[in-house]
Design a protein around this motif. Sequence first.
Motif, PDB file in Angstrom:
ATOM      1  N   UNK A 140       4.862   2.120 -14.317  1.00  0.00           N
ATOM      2  CA  UNK A 140       3.416   1.964 -14.113  1.00  0.00           C
ATOM      3  C   UNK A 140       2.988   2.524 -12.756  1.00  0.00           C
ATOM      4  N   UNK A 141       3.770   2.253 -11.724  1.00  0.00           N
ATOM      5  CA  UNK A 141       3.450   2.784 -10.393  1.00  0.00           C
ATOM      6  C   UNK A 141       3.607   4.299 -10.358  1.00  0.00           C
ATOM      7  N   UNK A 142       4.691   4.788 -10.944  1.00  0.00           N
ATOM      8  CA  UNK A 142       4.988   6.222 -10.882  1.00  0.00           C
ATOM      9  C   UNK A 142       3.971   7.052 -11.648  1.00  0.00           C
ATOM     10  N   UNK A 143       3.339   6.470 -12.659  1.00  0.00           N
ATOM     11  CA  UNK A 143       2.393   7.239 -13.477  1.00  0.00           C
ATOM     12  C   UNK A 143       1.186   7.701 -12.676  1.00  0.00           C
ATOM     13  N   UNK A 144       0.910   7.050 -11.554  1.00  0.00           N
ATOM     14  CA  UNK A 144      -0.259   7.396 -10.742  1.00  0.00           C
ATOM     15  C   UNK A 144       0.113   8.171  -9.478  1.00  0.00           C
TER      16      UNK A 144
ATOM     17  N   UNK B 226       9.698   9.994  -7.427  1.00  0.00           N
ATOM     18  CA  UNK B 226       9.516   8.847  -8.316  1.00  0.00           C
ATOM     19  C   UNK B 226       9.744   9.243  -9.768  1.00  0.00           C
ATOM     20  N   UNK B 227       9.321  10.447 -10.152  1.00  0.00           N
ATOM     21  CA  UNK B 227       9.538  10.898 -11.527  1.00  0.00           C
ATOM     22  C   UNK B 227      11.027  10.969 -11.852  1.00  0.00           C
ATOM     23  N   UNK B 228      11.810  11.477 -10.905  1.00  0.00           N
ATOM     24  CA  UNK B 228      13.254  11.560 -11.127  1.00  0.00           C
ATOM     25  C   UNK B 228      13.879  10.173 -11.212  1.00  0.00           C
TER      26      UNK B 228
ATOM     27  N   UNK C 192       0.827  -1.216   0.000  1.00  0.00           N
ATOM     28  CA  UNK C 192       0.000   0.000   0.000  1.00  0.00           C
ATOM     29  C   UNK C 192       0.857   1.259   0.000  1.00  0.00           C
ATOM     30  N   UNK C 193       2.145   1.147   0.331  1.00  0.00           N
ATOM     31  CA  UNK C 193       3.055   2.282   0.307  1.00  0.00           C
ATOM     32  C   UNK C 193       3.623   2.405  -1.106  1.00  0.00           C
ATOM     33  N   UNK C 194       2.774   2.860  -2.026  1.00  0.00           N
ATOM     34  CA  UNK C 194       3.085   2.805  -3.455  1.00  0.00           C
ATOM     35  C   UNK C 194       4.335   3.579  -3.817  1.00  0.00           C
ATOM     36  N   UNK C 195       4.474   4.797  -3.277  1.00  0.00           N
ATOM     37  CA  UNK C 195       5.640   5.607  -3.636  1.00  0.00           C
ATOM     38  C   UNK C 195       6.932   4.909  -3.239  1.00  0.00           C
TER      39      UNK C 195
ATOM     40  N   UNK D 143      10.028   3.571  -5.524  1.00  0.00           N
ATOM     41  CA  UNK D 143      11.403   4.026  -5.314  1.00  0.00           C
ATOM     42  C   UNK D 143      12.354   2.846  -5.118  1.00  0.00           C
ATOM     43  N   UNK D 144      11.961   1.882  -4.280  1.00  0.00           N
ATOM     44  CA  UNK D 144      12.848   0.757  -4.007  1.00  0.00           C
ATOM     45  C   UNK D 144      13.017  -0.106  -5.259  1.00  0.00           C
ATOM     46  N   UNK D 145      11.939  -0.278  -6.028  1.00  0.00           N
ATOM     47  CA  UNK D 145      12.053  -1.020  -7.287  1.00  0.00           C
ATOM     48  C   UNK D 145      12.978  -0.297  -8.263  1.00  0.00           C
TER      49      UNK D 145
END
Length: 404
Positions: free
Chosen positions: A364-368, A374-376, A330-333, A337-339
């Motif tokens: 895919x995760x960062x797009x939301x 995450x963008x960087x 649930x901690x998407x950000x 980042x870790x991925x």
Amino acid sequence: MGSDIGANIRRLREEREWSQARLAHEVCRAAGVIGDPVGRQEVSRWETGKRTPREWLPFLAAALGVSVEVLRAPQSPAEPPLPTLADFLPEGDPLSPLEERSGRIGMGTVDDLQKRVHGLRLADDVLAGGDLIRPALRDLRRAVKLYRENSHGSEVGRALLRQIGELAQIAGWIASDAGQHAEAERIYRLGISAARQAEDHTLAGNIAGSLAYQLSNTGRESEGLTLAQAALNDAGADAPPKARALYLDRVAWAHTKSGGIENGQRAMRALGEAGQALSEDSAGMESPAYLYWVDAGELRVMESRVYTELHRPLRAVPLLRGVLSEYDATHTREMALYLSWLAVALADANEPEEAAVVAERVIALASDIPSERTAERVRVILRRLQDFADVPEVAELLAEHQAA
């Protein structure tokens, strides 16, 4: 136009509580085709504006039960610009009490503020900076107004300043995540001032460490290292174990970002000392509640990131896989980042095909997520994978996400 269509598709899909895979299936059914030539990834590309549905548009409209015109309708005007700290605080010293104050407040007011600060911190676990910066700044303004515009005893005053410091730490973190780095620095400096006036050296060190982390990540590595070391030194040996572990964690990262063999060795020593400090957490000295997230898992995360930054993938990849296998999805950000670090480590390990698979998941995760962090990281991954542009899986990924 493409971005409007994508936003409308996503909005209508979410109103129906459909997954992207479900929408893809419904589009194929509306078109009367067999074999699902449209899949979840294609829907994702439509929604993010990377591709336009074109010939699929009538079938999308039919699947969603709307007209094509509804899908093409322009979006509402963009939100107003993000507020800044200057919009919320008085000129001059924002913590100077007014000569004429309207009322008197007690510890109950401080307790209420403390709950709001903790709630904002928990929200940051699952939401990104772009979602939280407005409520964070509103809460910070409210806290400063409480301190300046009301009378209070010395104990209540110190407690209020402490909460302003805690609030500034999380608000600065949120602003940094939203890409508002200059704003985050101003917020952090306000927090350091509040914590020092409250004589809470542990909190001041925590805020200074957060600012040092931002400086290290935004091209000001020398300043970041100096500030991270100052936070550690000022706290002294009497700092609570979790706090000391966190200060050392920041020092390790600052050394890593500064580059060079010697700094790499110092980073590893700092990580070892951080682990030792954390092992003393059960010795009876209570750590502040706001350090609830500092644990052995977080130190493993930093260790794996340091190994990745030092281009030691044989150490980084197993650590990252272990962290990710235990992490709360649930901690998407943080998951993204870790991925992202895993994708870079796999590339360093000369596993470009697997790196591309992980990178696709990060994107895919960062797009939301409205997060500059995450963008960087997406940009970092795509730059790293350029070295493998002749690998088919990587070439396809780069072609799809060139705009990123």
